[in-house]
Enzyme design. Structure first.
Site, PDB file in Angstrom:
ATOM      1  N   GLY B  10     -37.939   1.521  60.866  1.00  0.00           N
ATOM      2  CA  GLY B  10     -38.524   2.104  59.664  1.00  0.00           C
ATOM      3  C   GLY B  10     -39.429   3.282  59.982  1.00  0.00           C
ATOM      4  CE  LYS B 122     -38.511  -8.210  55.633  1.00  0.00           C
ATOM      5  NZ  LYS B 122     -38.767  -7.796  57.008  1.00  0.00           N
ATOM      6  CE  LYS B 206     -34.084  -1.267  62.521  1.00  0.00           C
ATOM      7  NZ  LYS B 206     -35.061  -2.216  63.074  1.00  0.00           N
ATOM      8  CE  LYS B 266     -38.704  -3.601  66.458  1.00  0.00           C
ATOM      9  NZ  LYS B 266     -37.964  -3.557  65.192  1.00  0.00           N
TER      10      LYS B 266
END
Lengths: 304, 304
Positions: B10, B122, B206, B266
């Site tokens: 982002g 979330k 993502k 990640k």
């Protein structure tokens, strides 16, 4: 096998996401016969009400930035493209068929010297009173017009499409037999200058974009699906006359019969495609789509 | 030639359209060396702030319908995809290179039985006071949580991606050497039932979507570009230790060091890809991207 470009009018889409999902089931059902026969298909959809809705949401919201029209158009391509590909995927699944469906975010090149930029005519977004309109014109440089006694609205240009930047993407997917959704809302309008391509405040007519698409990708036929089953002369009068088969030459003598912003751009788009390629165009309704694909219904425009 | 999946955080995007266009010039410049060498490239971008902004605009606007989260995600794919493809096209033009760039609207399948749906975590959208939050929970069935003393927010599920519905579209375009932008924001989350595929209120991480993408399309390497140049142990303390090369097995013993919602997803994404394929993953910053692509910088995750 033939290659079709199908231009889908705003009446096939919805006021809100729930209605749109429902309406697009009908669209998917209407094009199913073409898919079953294995034809090559590109769908170009409108976005008038949807891009207006997106632009309005950002205008009315206090906490979000202003969203330029090109970006709103890009959002509408994601939103409507998702619904169309989802509807087609689901009807294929139900029919135990498989075909890939892909929506491509599409930029369409326009000419900064297009006379439309000097005379913007396309009203968009909310209505304002005279004082607000004058303020917007002064502070933001917007073109504002008085719209049929309902107040003032911003108008933006509706330039002609001259190229489709993602044409190779569309062709590569068609080559692999994908159903492609592209140039939604007429495409994201971009101009080219020494810095490259960049978006402009404009709306490209989706029927003109469909005609340009059909020409570029070598379509055998352009099919414009709208709210009426045929083009009529003296439409909605007791003398109305259905046009079944008409040549580009004949249409040239009849243009004054058709309403700008309604049937006229559809007819001009068909004339442009058919004149440039010698291939036919059809204008029909979503309800009569199956017959229109077989040229058993709708107004068929031929070169001679 | 190698095939790369690049996951773009982002921080590489913008708060508003003007800033985003500027920031994406840097992204396009960062991946230019990979393009020059002719590698196969898929870009997966985040959309946290952008999808929040779109959802908020529809929430705050009085005249527009509610926009479900799946549809907001689809809009963000159009919006961000347009900016990325435009930025890459322009830098290629400036460098007198040609390569096609295509953004694909992407649905990502999730499992309705994913435990995430029972425990949504979330936070999304605006803050509300306790009374408003209770009303929303009751009337709209939303899950609301108190968020760090700042008020109440809606929480939605963040389920794991299990398939990418448009994988054949992405593969067909890669086959023709296109740079592909896909699964933006982790993809539009859909579940499958007897009616077909349909969107759900959820957000797919993502980085997890990038790992699934890399696995499905047979990538040689997954590169996650974020705000820091390496993964660190004891990050932001005087004892912080840079990880340069680390195995999946070593990472399994270190997971408690990493923040959920920040570095942890990640690392999990890299572990998933590298464990499933035996191929390396890299975590680095946008500024060090060129070195990271050559494995001269960044944290490299290997299978053993």
């Amino acid at each position: 096998m033939s290659r079709y470009v199908i231009s889908l009018g705003g009446n096939a889409l919805g006021k809100d996401p729930g209605e749109q999902r429902e309406l697009l089931k009908t669209v998917a059902y209407a094009i199913l016969p073409l898919i079953e026969e294995g034809h090559s298909i590109v769908i170009v959809h409108g976005n008038g009400p949807q891009v207006g809705m997106i632009n309005l949401a950002f205008n009315e919201s206090d906490s979000t930035p202003d969203m330029p029209f090109a970006e709103c158009g890009a959002m509408s391509q994601g939103y409507i493209g998702y619904h169309i590909q989802n509807a087609i995927m689901n009807i294929l699944k139900k029919s135990s068929m498989h075909r890939n469906v892909t929506s491509v975010v599409t930029q369409v090149l326009v000419d900064p010297a297009d006379p439309a930029f000097r005379h913007p005519t396309k009203p968009i977004g909310s209505f304002y009173n005279e004082a607000e309109a004058k303020k917007m014109a002064k502070e933001q440089g917007y073109d504002m017009i008085e719209d049929a006694g309902r107040g003032y609205r911003r108008v933006i240009a509706s330039p002609k499409p001259i190229d489709i930047l993602e044409k190779n993407s569309i062709l590569a997917l068609l080559e692999e037999n994908h159903i492609v959704i592209a140039a939604g809302g007429g495409g994201i309008p971009v101009i080219q200058d020494e810095r490259g391509y960049h978006g402009v405040d404009a709306v490209i007519d989706k029927d003109h974009a469909s005609a340009k698409m059909a020409e570029i990708i070598g379509a055998d036929e352009l099919v414009i699906l709208t709210a009426v089953d045929h083009v009529y002369l003296d439409f909605n009068t007791e003398n109305q006359k259905k046009l079944k088969r008409v040549t580009v030459g004949e249409l040239k003598t009849l243009l004054e019969h058709f309403k700008p912003g309604s049937m006229l751009p559809k007819i001009e788009a068909c004339m442009a495609f058919t004149e440039a390629t010698g291939r036919p165009s059809v204008i029909s309704s979503l309800e009569r789509a199956e017959d229109a694909f077989k040229r058993k219904s709708g107004t068929i425009i031929v070169s001679s």
